[in-house]
Write a protein that holds these residues in place. Structure first.
Motif: not given
Length: 284
Positions: A75-79, A108-113
C-alpha cells in the motif's frame, strides 16, 4: 529550483472507517473522530501538508495491515507513486511557460520505484553521477546516496562506495569555478551534519541534546580537493546552516516538513565572476 533529495514521504496516516459511518484518525498523537466527508477531506489536506500520505481503510483492512507488513509495504508503494505523480503534475502545471527549471534528485529515503517517474517527467529534471545538469553556464553534479545510517535506507553505501560514485560524477566536471555539487549527504564535521546521538535502541541520548557529526568523509574530501564554487546538501534535517570548506560555500537548508514548514536556501550567483554573490536561509 532544486529539491535535493527525500522526494517522497516517509509514512502513511490511516483514516479508519467505523461501522457507524464515522472515521477515526490520528495526526501527531492527536486522535479525532471525523463525522462528515468534508472533515475527512480537510484532515487529508493537513496530512499531505506535512509530507505524509493519508489512506482511507476499513476497520478490517486496518487490522489486517497491522498484522501483515507485506500489505503495508504494498500500500505504501502505491500511495508513494501516486503522490509522486501528483507532485510532478502540479510542478509541471504551475511552472509551464515560466522559464523556471525544477530539479528533483532522489536520495537515501526514496524508493527506486520513483526513478522512472522522474525520468519521464516533461519539465521536472533529475540527475545522478552520470548525468550532470547544465544551467546558465554552470554544471550541477548530483548524488543522492549517503554513507550508512541506523535506518538502513534505500540508497546507502560505505564510504568507499560513495567515493567511487563521486569519482564517477567528477568525470563530468571540468572547471571548479562553474561546478555545483548537489550531494544529499553533507560533509563530515562541517556542522551541516550534526544530528542527535542515539542509543543502541535508536532512542535519543540526553533527550536529543547530545549532538555529533554523521556526514560523509568522502563528500568532505571531495569538496576539499576539488573546491567547487558551491556545494548543496540536505539529509540531516536538524543542521540548517552554512560552512566554508576552503573556498567552497556549503549549504544545508534544513527541513521541518513535518511541521508544515518549508525551509530553503536562496542563492544568488554572479555568472560573470563565477562566484556566489549572496545567499539567504529562509522559512515559508
Amino acid at each position: 529550483m532544486i529539491l535535493g533529495g527525500d522526494v517522497t514521504g516517509k509514512a502513511m496516516v490511516p483514516i479508519v472507517q467505523k461501522a457507524n459511518g464515522t472515521w477515526d484518525a490520528s495526526l501527531q498523537d492527536h486522535r479525532q473522530t471525523l463525522d462528515t466527508e468534508a472533515e475527512v477531506v480537510e484532515f487529508e489536506k493537513r496530512v499531505m501538508n506535512r509530507g505524509y500520505y493519508p489512506i482511507r481503510v476499513s476497520d478490517e483492512e486496518y487490522v489486517a495491515m497491522q498484522d501483515d507488513p507485506v500489505l503495508v509495504d504494498k500500500r505504501f508503494k502505491e500511495v508513494m507513486l501516486d503522490g509522486t505523480e501528483r507532485w510532478i503534475d502540479m510542478a509541471e502545471d504551475k511552472l509551464a511557460g515560466t522559464g523556471i527549471r525544477a530539479i528533483a534528485c532522489p536520495a537515501n529515503d526514496d524508493m527506486f520505484e520513483i526513478d522512472d517517474l522522474l525520468a519521464h517527467a516533461s519539465l521536472v529534471e533529475t540527475g545522478d553521477e552520470d548525468h550532470p545538469i547544465e544551467i546558465d553556464g554552470f554544471k550541477i553534479i548530483s548524488m543522492g546516496w549517503t554513507n550508512p545510517t541506523p535506518w538502513h535506507t534505500f540508497r546507502e553505501e560505505p564510504e568507499e562506495g560513495i567515493a567511487k560514485r563521486i569519482e564517477t560524477a567528477l568525470q563530468h566536471a571540468d572547471d571548479p569555478s562553474t561546478t555545483i555539487f548537489n550531494f544529499h549527504a553533507p560533509p563530515y564535521g562541517s556542522k551541516l551534519d550534526n544530528a542527535p546521538a542515539l542509543n543502541d535502541d535508536l532512542t535519543y541520548k540526553a533527550g536529543g541534546q547530545a549532538l555529533g557529526p554523521v556526514g560523509s568523509t568522502s563528500v568532505r574530501d571531495a569538496i576539499a580537493a576539488y573546491q567547487p564554487m558551491l556545494s548543496l546538501h540536505g539529509h540531516i534535517h536538524e543542521s540548517k546552516g552554512s560552512s566554508r570548506i576552503g573556498s567552497t560555500l556549503a549549504l544545508n537548508p534544513g527541513s521541518s516538513y513535518e511541521e508544515g514548514i518549508l525551509q530553503a536556501a536562496i542563492v544568488n550567483i554572479d555568472t560573470k565572476k563565477r562566484k556566489v554573490k549572496n545567499y539567504q536561509l529562509v522559512n515559508g
